[in-house]
Scaffold this active site. Sequence first.
Site, PDB file in Angstrom:
ATOM      1  N   GLU A 214       0.747  -1.143   0.127  1.00 46.99           N
ATOM      2  CA  GLU A 214      -0.094   0.068   0.185  1.00 46.99           C
ATOM      3  C   GLU A 214       0.919   1.311   0.097  1.00 46.99           C
ATOM      4  OE1 GLU A 214      -2.782  -0.658   3.241  1.00 46.99           O
ATOM      5  OE2 GLU A 214      -3.557  -2.260   2.425  1.00 46.99           O
ATOM      6  N   ASN A 255       2.326  -5.082  -3.120  1.00 44.94           N
ATOM      7  CA  ASN A 255       0.826  -5.341  -2.783  1.00 44.94           C
ATOM      8  C   ASN A 255       0.111  -4.274  -2.797  1.00 44.94           C
ATOM      9  OD1 ASN A 255      -0.999  -7.702  -2.477  1.00 44.94           O
ATOM     10  ND2 ASN A 255      -1.101  -6.565  -0.460  1.00 44.94           N
ATOM     11  N   HIS A 291     -10.386  -5.982  -2.673  1.00 43.30           N
ATOM     12  CA  HIS A 291     -11.383  -5.799  -1.689  1.00 43.30           C
ATOM     13  C   HIS A 291     -12.561  -4.992  -2.469  1.00 43.30           C
ATOM     14  CE1 HIS A 291      -8.880  -7.001   1.705  1.00 43.30           C
ATOM     15  NE2 HIS A 291      -8.015  -6.394   1.483  1.00 43.30           N
ATOM     16  N   GLU A 319      -5.912 -10.545  -1.720  1.00 42.98           N
ATOM     17  CA  GLU A 319      -6.933 -10.672  -0.425  1.00 42.98           C
ATOM     18  C   GLU A 319      -8.138 -10.479  -0.768  1.00 42.98           C
ATOM     19  OE1 GLU A 319      -5.576  -7.359   2.222  1.00 42.98           O
ATOM     20  OE2 GLU A 319      -3.361  -7.585   1.489  1.00 42.98           O
ATOM     21  N   ASP A 321     -11.961 -10.182  -1.336  1.00 48.55           N
ATOM     22  CA  ASP A 321     -13.450 -10.354  -0.620  1.00 48.55           C
ATOM     23  C   ASP A 321     -14.340  -9.135  -1.399  1.00 48.55           C
ATOM     24  OD1 ASP A 321     -12.578  -7.968   0.399  1.00 48.55           O
ATOM     25  OD2 ASP A 321     -12.068  -9.051   2.415  1.00 48.55           O
TER      26      ASP A 321
END
Length: 400
Positions: A214, A255, A291, A319, A321
């Site tokens: 990030e 990432n 996300h 990650e 979702d």
Amino acid sequence: MARLAAFASLLVLIPFAATQVAEWGQCGGMGWSGGTACAAGLECVVLNPYYSQCLPASSTTSGGGSTTTTTTSAPSSTATTGLNVAAKAAGKLYFGTATDNPELSDTPYVSILSETSEFGIITPGNSMKWDATEPSRGTFSFSGGDQIVSLAKKNGQMVRGHTTVWHSQLPSWVSSGNFDNATLISIMQNHVTNVISHYKGEICKYYAWDVCNEVFNDDGTWRQSVFSDTIGPAFVPLAFQAARAADPDAKLYINDYNIDGTGAKSTAMYNLVKSMKEQGIPVDGIGIQGHLIVGAVPTTIQQNIEQFTSLGVEVAFTELDIRMTLPVTDALLQQQKTDYQNVISACNAVEKCIGVTVWDYTDKHSWIPSTFPGQGAALPWDENLAKKPAYDGIVNGWTQ
């Protein structure tokens, strides 16, 4: 005598009552020695070889966070192929999940986590971050990460290291240390070296590390952090060089979130990795966190993956979702199924998109409700460890 008779009658009833498993309770599975008969109105449903659960007869439960909706018509998964099996059959390296140490006391949860047909790789959610591994300068602790790596070894699963350099979850001695440029570079390099070196050469193949996490704002500018403020953008290549020296065999990833589709942040990531490759900086992959929101999944995901992989790096969803606004409805579950299928299909269509990891596999342990109040139900298993339509969407994405 009447009191004794009543007590005797109660004793007669106790063995019967003890065998009646309440709603959502475990009623079977390999190694299970507890009750197997569900209370009235419930049926023992086999969820996997290790776990059967007492559920309302002819119904499915869907939930997220603290809100659960039970209906007799709610759709559920019908797929019989494991997610990791389906991914590998599509030519990918793995399908995986994140986990965290407190969850490892949840036996039914761990039983599913340990199924290699579902998960070929595990990511420790928090126990390898800076605050967990170097809480005070030069003092390292690896117990949390070691616990998860030990479980993965036992299961024959790979592990993804997450993460060595991130602006968040830093101990105050780093974030408020007021170090000069040279000192902070030394501290960062020492941290990366010690953490990655600790896991080098594990029996369970340590597939990859999220070296930096990030680093950009959504508009593509550099995120403000102790590293960017003190060292400048050079902190990223310096971290990658330290990581390569610590473990020449591990894949090294950068990432970030909101780089799923094309846009300013994805362009910034593309340009950074392009520059690093041109300079000979050892970057092997781009991690797309993923996300996402039900009904709002970008339509340019495949195009974006193709742009990233054109740089000569691999890509993984790290990650994933897809959250919804609660309460859960059948329509939202079906849209979520479609959204998962579209994301997986985009990865499936690009050879160098090598795998997908969900950010934990069950709504029971999702981070979403506590971070986004009123939202949840983001994962392919619900909070009762039952597969949702999203599970079928993932399988369909790998097999179409």
